[in-house]
Design a protein around this motif. Structure first.
Motif, PDB file in Angstrom:
ATOM      1  N   GLY A 272     -34.921   4.963 -48.151  1.00 55.06           N
ATOM      2  CA  GLY A 272     -33.766   5.947 -48.161  1.00 55.06           C
ATOM      3  C   GLY A 272     -33.168   6.412 -49.143  1.00 55.06           C
TER       4      GLY A 272
ATOM      5  N   ARG B 164     -25.845   3.118 -46.900  1.00 53.72           N
ATOM      6  CA  ARG B 164     -26.852   3.600 -45.840  1.00 53.72           C
ATOM      7  C   ARG B 164     -26.215   3.406 -44.323  1.00 53.72           C
ATOM      8  N   GLY B 165     -26.377   4.273 -43.580  1.00 54.62           N
ATOM      9  CA  GLY B 165     -25.707   4.494 -42.343  1.00 54.62           C
ATOM     10  C   GLY B 165     -24.245   5.289 -42.380  1.00 54.62           C
TER      11      GLY B 165
ATOM     12  N   ARG C  77     -24.113  10.902 -45.113  1.00 54.54           N
ATOM     13  CA  ARG C  77     -25.609  11.596 -45.060  1.00 54.54           C
ATOM     14  C   ARG C  77     -26.504  10.658 -45.391  1.00 54.54           C
ATOM     15  N   SER C  78     -25.963   9.442 -45.787  1.00 55.48           N
ATOM     16  CA  SER C  78     -27.003   8.327 -45.888  1.00 55.48           C
ATOM     17  C   SER C  78     -27.842   7.738 -44.890  1.00 55.48           C
ATOM     18  N   PRO C  79     -29.107   8.013 -44.708  1.00 54.86           N
ATOM     19  CA  PRO C  79     -29.900   7.619 -43.489  1.00 54.86           C
ATOM     20  C   PRO C  79     -29.680   5.719 -43.462  1.00 54.86           C
ATOM     21  N   GLY C  80     -30.016   5.253 -42.353  1.00 62.07           N
ATOM     22  CA  GLY C  80     -30.253   3.909 -42.023  1.00 62.07           C
ATOM     23  C   GLY C  80     -28.850   3.319 -41.189  1.00 62.07           C
ATOM     24  N   THR C  81     -28.971   2.064 -41.141  1.00 60.36           N
ATOM     25  CA  THR C  81     -27.967   1.338 -40.365  1.00 60.36           C
ATOM     26  C   THR C  81     -27.709   0.187 -41.534  1.00 60.36           C
TER      27      THR C  81
END
Ligand SMILES: *[C@@H]1O[C@H](CO)[C@@H](O)[C@H](O)[C@H]1NC(C)=O
Length: 395
Positions: free
Chosen positions: A74, A161-162, A165-169
């Motif tokens: 990501g 992440r999450g 705007r940083s994707p993920g969980t």
């Protein structure tokens, strides 16, 4: 009439207990735990575009949004913030730059000011739970970080992440990997040596900071940064949930903490413990063994209603207990503190512990809440204290 009141009171009490039981049930699931610990879906910058830092009060091209590749694929959304005096010196060139998100940060003038100036310092900023790089008291925080030397101190801040705007969980391991990737970006892409890098963190970010600092200290050869600042840190998640109040008011598990058996049982469901007490000890132990110089500053306000300042006192004890070869009990340290702690009156108190290699400083303030403190002069002083200790000519 009175009976009726009692009747309704008991019904609503039952409803509350039921709701609380439901909440506890949810809390035993790891995905709900993630939402409670990281609060990453609470953005607080919903109506603003992070790609327009001017809308958060920055000058045109003072802050460059860009991204850093995380090791798991990501992209981590980041801001590079120029200190104000440096900006003033280069204003015409900066105004000629394109504004907004930089697809290639290395082509930006601001980045070159960081990479090519041998006297530049970099603060890597690890924010707390919830929100984004632009939320709340974080923007005044960036100003305070560079205020002591506003022609030299750059700030890079990012969303895990999450978040934003940083994707993920988010997860404990994931956040640590993300933060390591940002440090790698600083040393490899921006080419800043560790002695010119300081890691600043607040609240949940302090746990990430200690994990990352320990990770690098354990490398061979070890990598130790100029220092780390921890504002409103906590001992670990199990200890935190016993006292944590969401937004300073909604108690999470403190009602349960009165029933130790139930509480201990509940704690076994906590999968991500973020054990800062172990990591601060591991970091110091590694540096003492390697003869590396280290500097830690812990700052906590007594009127912090989210995380009580007692967490800092316990962490400080874990640090000192590692620094003293034969160890020291919490009570013994309290006795030493009673004699040698510096009383700053309404500003709070100050205690420092030194070895030949390192120094750990505890600053307990009277006021500053959980986050307002980030923008206060005490943070500017902590930054300067660390950079000046590395290089006395930096002032
Ligand atoms: C990014 O910009 C630098 C400097 O202008 C250039 O050398 C490099 O090739 C660029 N990278 C990409 C992927 O476009």
């Amino acid at each position: 009439m009175v009976c009726l009141v009692f009747k309704y009171a008991s019904i609503s009490a039952a409803v509350l207990v039921g709701l609380y039981a439901g909440l506890l049930g949810l809390l035993t699931t790891s995905s709900f735990q993630a939402h409670v610990v990281y609060l990453h879906k609470i953005q607080m910058t919903w109506f603003k575009d992070l790609d327009i830092p001017e809308s958060f009060g920055f000058l045109r091209c003072q802050t460059t949004p860009f991204s850093i590749k995380s090791p798991t694929g990501g992209m981590l959304y980041a801001w590079h913030i120029l200190p104000i005096e440096l900006y003033r010196q280069h204003e015409p060139a900066l105004l000629a730059e394109p504004a907004g998100f930089a697809l290639n940060i290395t082509s930006r003038f601001g980045f070159k000011l960081l990479r090519d100036e041998p006297d530049a310092r970099l603060i890597i900023h690890m924010h707390g739970a919830a929100g984004t790089v632009g939320s709340g008291y974080r923007v005044p925080n960036y100003r305070a970080l560079s205020a002591g030397q506003p022609s030299k101190i750059h700030v890079v801040t990012f969303d895990y992440r999450g978040f934003g705007r940083s994707p993920g969980t988010p997860s404990e391991r994931g956040l640590c990997l993300d933060a390591i990737a940002v440090v790698d970006w600083a040393t490899k892409v921006a080419g800043i040596p560790p002695s010119r890098i300081l890691i600043f963190s607040q609240s949940m970010g302090t746990a990430v900071n200690l994990a990352v600092s320990e990770h690098f200290a354990l490398q061979s050869p070890p990598i130790v940064f100029a220092g780390a600042i921890l504002v409103a840190p906590f001992v670990d998640v199990p200890t935190l949930v016993a006292t944590y109040r969401i937004a300073g008011s909604i108690p999470l598990l403190s009602p349960l903490a009165r029933f130790p058996v139930l509480f201990n049982y509940f704690q076994t469901f906590i999968k991500e413990t973020w054990s800062s007490k172990d990591r601060i000890a591991g970091y110091i132990r590694a540096n003492e063994a390697n003869g590396e110089t280290y500097r830690l500053i812990l700052i906590h306000a007594e009127d912090d209603y989210d995380i009580p300042s007692h967490h800092t006192e316990v962490l400080f004890w874990h640090a000192v207990n590692t620094m003293v070869p034969r160890g020291i009990t919490y009570e013994e340290l309290e006795e030493v503190k009673d004699k040698s702690k510096r009383d700053l009156g309404a500003a709070g108190s100050l205690m420092e512990w030194r070895t030949e290699n390192g120094v750990v400083r505890e600053e307990v303030l009277k006021t500053g809440l959980h986050d307002v403190v980030m923008g206060n002069p005490v943070v500017t002083m902590a930054v300067m204290r660390i950079f000046e200790a590395v290089d006395p000519s930096f002032n």
